[in-house]
Design a protein around this motif. Structure first.
Motif, PDB file in Angstrom:
ATOM      1  N   UNK A 188       4.163  -3.135   3.554  1.00  0.00           N
ATOM      2  CA  UNK A 188       3.007  -3.906   4.037  1.00  0.00           C
ATOM      3  C   UNK A 188       2.990  -3.980   5.559  1.00  0.00           C
ATOM      4  N   UNK A 189       4.170  -4.155   6.133  1.00  0.00           N
ATOM      5  CA  UNK A 189       4.238  -4.364   7.570  1.00  0.00           C
ATOM      6  C   UNK A 189       3.832  -3.111   8.335  1.00  0.00           C
ATOM      7  N   UNK A 190       4.085  -1.958   7.733  1.00  0.00           N
ATOM      8  CA  UNK A 190       3.784  -0.743   8.488  1.00  0.00           C
ATOM      9  C   UNK A 190       2.398  -0.188   8.183  1.00  0.00           C
ATOM     10  N   UNK A 191       1.707  -0.810   7.221  1.00  0.00           N
ATOM     11  CA  UNK A 191       0.409  -0.267   6.848  1.00  0.00           C
ATOM     12  C   UNK A 191      -0.716  -1.130   7.403  1.00  0.00           C
TER      13      UNK A 191
ATOM     14  N   UNK B 201       5.202  -7.129  -6.368  1.00  0.00           N
ATOM     15  CA  UNK B 201       5.843  -6.283  -5.358  1.00  0.00           C
ATOM     16  C   UNK B 201       6.056  -4.885  -5.915  1.00  0.00           C
ATOM     17  N   UNK B 202       6.473  -4.842  -7.160  1.00  0.00           N
ATOM     18  CA  UNK B 202       6.702  -3.551  -7.792  1.00  0.00           C
ATOM     19  C   UNK B 202       5.391  -2.773  -7.836  1.00  0.00           C
ATOM     20  N   UNK B 203       4.325  -3.492  -8.117  1.00  0.00           N
ATOM     21  CA  UNK B 203       3.028  -2.838  -8.206  1.00  0.00           C
ATOM     22  C   UNK B 203       2.574  -2.342  -6.836  1.00  0.00           C
ATOM     23  N   UNK B 204       2.800  -3.141  -5.810  1.00  0.00           N
ATOM     24  CA  UNK B 204       2.426  -2.718  -4.455  1.00  0.00           C
ATOM     25  C   UNK B 204       3.136  -1.420  -4.111  1.00  0.00           C
ATOM     26  N   UNK B 205       4.408  -1.348  -4.486  1.00  0.00           N
ATOM     27  CA  UNK B 205       5.190  -0.157  -4.128  1.00  0.00           C
ATOM     28  C   UNK B 205       4.691   1.100  -4.831  1.00  0.00           C
TER      29      UNK B 205
ATOM     30  N   UNK C  84      17.455  -0.640  -7.135  1.00  0.00           N
ATOM     31  CA  UNK C  84      17.154  -1.776  -6.273  1.00  0.00           C
ATOM     32  C   UNK C  84      17.398  -3.054  -7.071  1.00  0.00           C
ATOM     33  N   UNK C  85      17.438  -4.181  -6.383  1.00  0.00           N
ATOM     34  CA  UNK C  85      17.560  -5.446  -7.106  1.00  0.00           C
ATOM     35  C   UNK C  85      16.346  -6.297  -6.778  1.00  0.00           C
ATOM     36  N   UNK C  86      16.240  -7.462  -7.355  1.00  0.00           N
ATOM     37  CA  UNK C  86      15.047  -8.283  -7.177  1.00  0.00           C
ATOM     38  C   UNK C  86      14.778  -8.589  -5.699  1.00  0.00           C
ATOM     39  N   UNK C  87      15.840  -8.952  -4.974  1.00  0.00           N
ATOM     40  CA  UNK C  87      15.647  -9.348  -3.582  1.00  0.00           C
ATOM     41  C   UNK C  87      15.230  -8.154  -2.724  1.00  0.00           C
ATOM     42  N   UNK C  88      15.894  -7.032  -2.941  1.00  0.00           N
ATOM     43  CA  UNK C  88      15.603  -5.857  -2.113  1.00  0.00           C
ATOM     44  C   UNK C  88      14.241  -5.254  -2.440  1.00  0.00           C
ATOM     45  N   UNK C  89      13.837  -5.403  -3.678  1.00  0.00           N
ATOM     46  CA  UNK C  89      12.515  -4.925  -4.072  1.00  0.00           C
ATOM     47  C   UNK C  89      11.444  -5.569  -3.193  1.00  0.00           C
ATOM     48  N   UNK C  90      11.595  -6.861  -2.959  1.00  0.00           N
ATOM     49  CA  UNK C  90      10.629  -7.584  -2.140  1.00  0.00           C
ATOM     50  C   UNK C  90      10.710  -7.144  -0.692  1.00  0.00           C
ATOM     51  N   UNK C  91      11.927  -6.873  -0.265  1.00  0.00           N
ATOM     52  CA  UNK C  91      12.103  -6.422   1.103  1.00  0.00           C
ATOM     53  C   UNK C  91      11.398  -5.071   1.308  1.00  0.00           C
ATOM     54  N   UNK C  92      11.512  -4.211   0.309  1.00  0.00           N
ATOM     55  CA  UNK C  92      10.851  -2.917   0.404  1.00  0.00           C
ATOM     56  C   UNK C  92       9.339  -3.073   0.429  1.00  0.00           C
ATOM     57  N   UNK C  93       8.838  -3.960  -0.406  1.00  0.00           N
ATOM     58  CA  UNK C  93       7.388  -4.177  -0.436  1.00  0.00           C
ATOM     59  C   UNK C  93       6.919  -4.701   0.914  1.00  0.00           C
ATOM     60  N   UNK C  94       7.690  -5.630   1.482  1.00  0.00           N
ATOM     61  CA  UNK C  94       7.318  -6.163   2.785  1.00  0.00           C
ATOM     62  C   UNK C  94       7.314  -5.053   3.830  1.00  0.00           C
ATOM     63  N   UNK C  95       8.303  -4.189   3.769  1.00  0.00           N
ATOM     64  CA  UNK C  95       8.376  -3.064   4.706  1.00  0.00           C
ATOM     65  C   UNK C  95       7.109  -2.218   4.643  1.00  0.00           C
TER      66      UNK C  95
END
Lengths: 896, 289
Positions: free
Chosen positions: A272-275, A121-125, A259-270
């Protein structure tokens, strides 16, 4: 192309999977084979313990890359722990390396997405090139790990923002704790309660503003649920507002956003969802240990597979252990349904159900164990809360006895039986080393202390001369080496005084301080040189303290403000001449280097303050890590290093390595690379932060579920592990001294999140605990290769979980005293089947430079204080890599 | 003292700003991955290496076409029969018709020149992987050492731009390496022996005689160059022997031995870097509440 590689190309044309299987001495069974060769559409691999699932995943990936033209960068391969990720990546590199040798075709997996979900997720961001080419470069947020999140919340400047929500700030901690039904005034309890609440809500993608709106609009479903569960709307509202504040605290610091572990994933999902692009980046999405996914992760995986439809998941619902971390086993159990809904196709299901690990009797035993529970769905929809119709079978045909119980009785009566058995296993060579006998416990601790059964078992073994290695059993601070090192710290810095009674934790911690102080004294008594060394350090503390007072007196006399710029001409002489200033203080203040630095700063319009100069003159020239490494030079500790150099007892070194990691954490978290006299003097701030904030927090956090234990375990010791720690491992002999775990009502956080779920409800709240306990013991039972030993607890105050009672009470159950050890196969350790990767620079050259240095920093993970490390090299290399990429990018932009 | 403060201009300046930013980001990420931090002084040294690489080796940096290319040599077998894979990373420059391989090291060039064999052989293994396994031609190979020598450090500390320019001119971080495939078997034999030793848990320090050796052309001994930078030296039998009975050394008493820190100017830079980072009383007071 030269003739040599042309030859290889010809071979390449004839190369097929069978040739590679042979090269690796691998003969897959039919189901493994069809999983490896599966190419299109979603794949659902229900894999039992020891069924070779990781191997199948690796071969499947190899098949895609080598024989089907899939580029490594088109594959996303995720798992859940660092260790598993490392195994996947090393394994794949060596498989592909062998293929390269046969084909001449190189396969570069550095661009492949392979790792833990968090790291990917970190890498995606940060991978704007592939996921968001039009986006502006943004600074990635700073990721707080679990300890970092704790310290972030506990800091007064953050914490005061939470407590400000309560009218009665004095009792805010108590009010927070009551939201979670844990009556306590403790701030520590309040912090840990909030962390698990926040993380759970983040993982379930709950938007606190929307949730608050539903509350205030009197949403029927929500209010009925809360009422039924006895949660007041005002309580829920308060909790959600606290969550809102938490999110604010991560983003309003002037420095980096956090950020924390859970929110990091939420950001990555965000992202992905918009791209639109993101859904087509990967041709294959493969996830190992899928039973451990949580809601946000499931969303991410389906999103990534939207373009290709190729989502392969591997897992075992029976081994799901991570509910406390938000994992929802239904994601795996219900995968076919979810897949149909999201990707519009039904996945191919293949069961990997041949167990290559355990003796036949062991497999029979744990299969029966699981079948004793009723897994049927309560909602009348039919089916089970478990993957249906699967049956794990042992590969080994032997019907020799392999499961044995002790005589029924109390621990004190039956533990000696277990000890005798261990001695005999060793004497008869059934295991090669004590580290091949694992003792697994549902939990090592009870209310922060080492659990009584663990303590008893440990004592029984140690009295018989069998030493134990218990990574973070009880508190880490309670291992011998922590008593030694921190005991000496107390001798140097002095111990904090015992204040008024502030609760049980506080008084336990104060007792701990008493004990380490005593241990420190013992060490000084035993070694006069160490005593001398500590006295020298005490004198240093005294000297910098006196110098500080002396210099401050000069400042006061001259009415200089601390903040005013340091004026060499005006101030140096009076400070230098201060009566009583030590020689060392004079040397530092009078240094030519310092004068140059001062002039330099004045020229640049950024002069040093007087305060800086005073601090600089009265600093210690060592910090806590330096002190640690010097202590290690004294005989008592040096012996531990010497033993490890010869490959003997590794336990103490592992513990010392961990201590350095905590000390480094302290330096970083409380910014104390240099210890200045003012911190030592003014309210003894340094001592208070070190002992009463840092160590006390660690003490209270205790073990905090530390899973990534080092494997192999230190030689010469019997490993004591929690079942969680043992997940993914296997042992020739497994012993369960305490087959008992109490069923509990569902956790409060689990209840609170339920009305806000963005998905179907999962297992019923009232059955969760029973299911979780069954799965936990299943993991324990399935770790054993040759022998499984279970303590049959019976008598007043003794108890076992129901399935154990049934199975152990059967007449044919074999008992330890009647057990003939000769039927147990002799275990011979064979090296890891997959070749390991060794780096030319960081392994070969580092070892050749100094084998001992390699051992300390590489093998035992000591954090250095002053020497350069791998981290240094990685930092320089990665930055130069970025430089080169940036220069390449600029050149390309120019040429366009 | 930070060298980022030196005047600079043009696109070089812009790159330096870029470097500073990615350096900080990488540090945060790596710190997390490694679970450990670097001491401020050590971090500052890393930054100096990055910046001086750019200033000194700009000609190479601007022509690199493939950055951090991973190389792997699988299927190796140690003398004791262990299977393993050798890994390494190189940078590649391709211009019109030539390919050059660079191995960037965070070492001091003197150390490399002092042990030419082992480093040349390393690059030869890499060249072998590139040419034989990948079937791609290589024209030249070289090692770039980013650790700068003492006179560059002095020039930095002098804070005199002219002296620094002069020092950078004299510094020779690039060492060319000739391709000699014959060395590969020897290298792999030694590599395998090391793998076996690591797996067997053999971790004794080098002998006292090694500690007393001078490293190649440098006047520094192993004990100065390697041990003095090693935090584990206090508990090391070999270093202890060296410190107490080493050549020309009067017997040190244990107080000096344990009191010994990184000496001279280095102590001052340690202090400077540390104080820049250090919390003040207000911070800690806010923490203890």
């Amino acid at each position: 192309m030269d003739s040599n590689s042309q030859n290889k190309q010809v071979q390449g044309a004839e190369l097929n999977l069978e040739v590679l299987y042979r090269a690796f001495h691998f003969s897959p069974n039919a189901k493994q084979e069809s999983a490896i060769r599966h190419l299109d559409g979603p794949l659902y691999l229900a894999a039992g313990p020891g069924s070779g699932k990781t191997r199948v995943l690796l071969w499947r990936t190899l098949n895609l890359i080598v024989f089907h033209g899939v580029k490594p960068e088109e594959i996303f391969l995720a798992t859940f722990t660092e260790k598993a990720a490392q195994q996947l990546s090393e394994g794949l590199r060596s498989l592909l390396g062998m293929a390269t040798n046969l084909t001449g075709q190189p396969y570069d997996i550095t661009q492949m997405y392979i790792g833990t979900v968090h790291s990917l997720c970190q890498r995606i961001l940060t991978d704007r090139r592939r996921f968001a080419p039009d986006r502006q470069r943004s600074r990635p947020p700073k990721l707080l790990d679990e300890l970092g999140q704790y310290f972030h919340l506990a800091r007064n400047r953050t914490w005061s923002r939470f407590t400000a929500l309560f009218g009665d700030v004095e009792n805010a901690n108590e009010a927070i704790n009551s939201l979670f039904q844990t009556p306590s005034k403790s701030k520590h309890a309040a912090v840990t309660n909030l962390i698990s609440f926040f993380n759970r809500f983040s993982e379930e993608l709950v938007d606190p503003s929307l949730a608050l709106e539903r509350l205030s609009a009197n949403d029927k479903a929500v209010s009925q649920f809360l009422k039924a569960q006895g949660i007041a709307t005002s309580e829920m509202e308060m909790a959600l507002r606290l969550y809102q504040i938490y999110l604010e605290t991560l983003n309003d610091s002037a420095a980096l956003p956090l950020t924390d572990f859970a929110l990091l994933q939420k950001e990555a999902f965000g992202l992905l969802a918009e791209s639109e692009i993101a859904r087509n980046v990967f041709k294959h999405v493969i996830v190992d240990e899928y039973q451990d996914t949580n809601t946000i992760q499931e969303r991410i995986f389906f999103q990534l597979a939207q373009g290709s439809g190729n989502l392969c998941v591997v897992g075992d619902d029976d081994q799901a252990l991570y509910r406390f971390r938000g994992a929802t086993v239904e994601n795996f159990v219900e995968f076919p349904v979810r897949c149909q809904a999201s990707l519009k196709v039904k996945p191919t299901r293949i069961d990997l159900d041949t167990n290559y690990r355990s003796q036949n009797r062991i497999v029979d035993f744990y299969r029966q164990f699981m079948d004793l529970e009723d897994w049927s769905r309560a909602d009348g929809a039919g089916g089970e809360y478990r993957v249906s119709e699967k049956k794990i079978e042992a590969y080994r045909a032997s019907t020799e006895p392999a499961v044995v119980a002790t005589t029924p009785g109390k621990p004190d009566d039956i533990y000696p039986e277990i000890v005798r058995l261990c001695k005999e296993l060793l004497a008869k060579g059934k295991v090669e080393d004590p580290n091949q006998i694992a003792f697994l416990f549902p939990s090592m601790k009870s209310q922060g202390q080492m659990a009584i059964q663990v303590e008893r078992m440990k004592r029984a073994l140690e009295e018989a001369g069998l030493p134990v290695y218990a990574p973070r059993a009880g508190r880490f601070l309670e291992v011998d080496e922590a008593y030694d090192i921190f005991g000496l710290f107390v001798q140097v810095f002095g111990r904090p005084t015992r204040g008024e009674f502030l609760g049980r934790d506080y008084s336990n911690f104060m007792d701990w301080l008493d004990q380490i102080e005593q241990q420190g004294r013992n060490l000084l008594k035993a070694d006069p040189q160490l005593k001398q060394f500590v006295e020298d350090r005490q004198k240093e503390l005294e000297r910098v303290g006196n110098d500080y007072k002396t210099l401050m007196a000069v400042c006061a006399e001259n009415r200089w403000e601390q903040a005013q710029p340091y004026d060499l001409n005006l101030m140096k002489r009076p400070l230098y001449a201060a009566p009583g200033l030590s020689d060392e203080g004079k040397r530092l203040l009078g240094s030519r280097y310092l004068d140059l630095l001062v002039e330099e700063r004045i020229e640049r319009g950024n002069p040093f303050s007087l305060d800086y100069i005073v601090k600089r003159t009265t600093s210690l020239d060592w910090n806590v890590l330096d002190l640690f490494y010097r202590f290690c030079g004294f005989e008592y500790f040096k012996k531990m290093f010497d033993a490890a150099e010869q490959g003997q007892d590794e336990g103490p070194m592992s513990n010392l390595g961990l201590i350095t990691q905590y000390l480094a954490r302290f330096v970083d978290e409380y910014r104390t690379p240099v210890i200045t006299a003012n911190l030592l003097l003014e309210d003894r701030l340094f001592q208070r932060v070190f002992f009463m904030l840092f160590l006390y927090s660690l003490y209270r956090l205790g073990e905090a579920e530390f899973e990534d234990v080092e494997d192999p375990f230190p030689k010469g010791r019997i490993p004591f592990l929690t079942i969680h720690q043992a997940k993914g491992l296997e042992f020739p002999v497994v012993i369960l001294p305490n087959p008992r775990k109490n069923v509990r009502p569902p956790g409060r956080v689990e209840v609170m999140v339920r009305p806000f779920l963005q998905r179907e409800e999962g297992e019923p709240l009232d059955r969760m605990s029973v299911f979780d306990i069954m799965r936990m013991f299943y993991v324990a039972l399935s770790r054993a290769k040759n022998l499984l030993v279970i303590a049959h607890l019976k008598g007043p105050g003794q108890s076992m979980n129901e399935p154990f009672k049934q199975l152990l009470n059967e007449d044919e159950m074999l008992r330890v005293p009647d057990f003939d050890l000769d039927t147990v196969p002799q275990y011979r350790h064979v090296e890891n089947e997959l070749p390991r990767a060794y780096s030319f620079t960081s392994d070969f050259l580092a070892y050749r430079k100094c084998a001992r240095q390699y051992m300390v920093f590489n093998r035992y993970g000591f954090v250095p204080s002053r020497s350069q490390t791998m981290l240094f090299g990685s930092l320089v290399h990665r930055t130069l890599e970025d430089l080169h990429h940036e220069l390449i990018r600029r050149r390309e932009a120019l040429s366009r | 003292m930070t060298i980022g403060d030196f005047p600079n201009s043009g696109d070089g300046f812009e790159i330096e700003a870029f470097l500073r930013e990615v350096f900080e980001q990488n540090y945060e990420l790596l710190k997390l991955e490694a679970g450990t931090a670097l001491a401020p002084e050590v971090r500052e040294t890393a930054w100096q290496q990055v910046l001086l690489y750019w200033r000194k080796m700009r000609g190479v940096a601007e022509t690199v076409t493939d950055a951090e290319v991973p190389l792997s040599l699988p299927g190796a077998v140690s003398p004791a029969g262990r299977h393993y894979t050798v890994e390494g990373v190189v940078d590649i420059v391709r211009d019109d018709n030539r390919t050059i391989m660079y191995d960037i090291k965070t070492h001091d060039a003197d150390v490399v020149r002092a042990n030419p064999d082992i480093y040349m052989r390393q690059l030869n293994v890499y060249a072998h992987i590139w040419q034989e396994l990948r079937g791609q031609v290589l024209d030249e190979a070289g090692i770039i050492c980013t650790d700068f020598p003492a006179f560059v450090k002095e020039a930095l500390e002098s804070r005199d731009p002219e002296q620094l320019t002069r020092a950078l001119g004299e510094w020779q971080p690039l060492i060319e390496v000739a391709y000699n495939p014959g060395s590969i078997d020897v290298t792999m034999q030694e590599f395998g022996e090391v793998v076996d030793a690591i797996e067997a848990g053999e971790f004794a320090p080098p002998d006292l005689s090694v500690l007393q050796e001078q490293l190649g052309t440098s006047t520094q001994r192993f004990a100065t160059r390697v041990c003095r930078n090693c935090d584990a030296r206090f508990s090391c039998g070999a270093y202890r022997q060296y410190a107490r009975h080493g050549r020309g050394q009067i017997e040190k008493n244990f107080r000096q031995y344990f009191g010994e820190l990184v000496g001279g100017g280095e102590e001052a830079t340690w202090l400077t870097a540390g104080l820049d980072e250090a919390a003040d009383a207000t911070d800690l007071r806010a923490d203890v509440g």
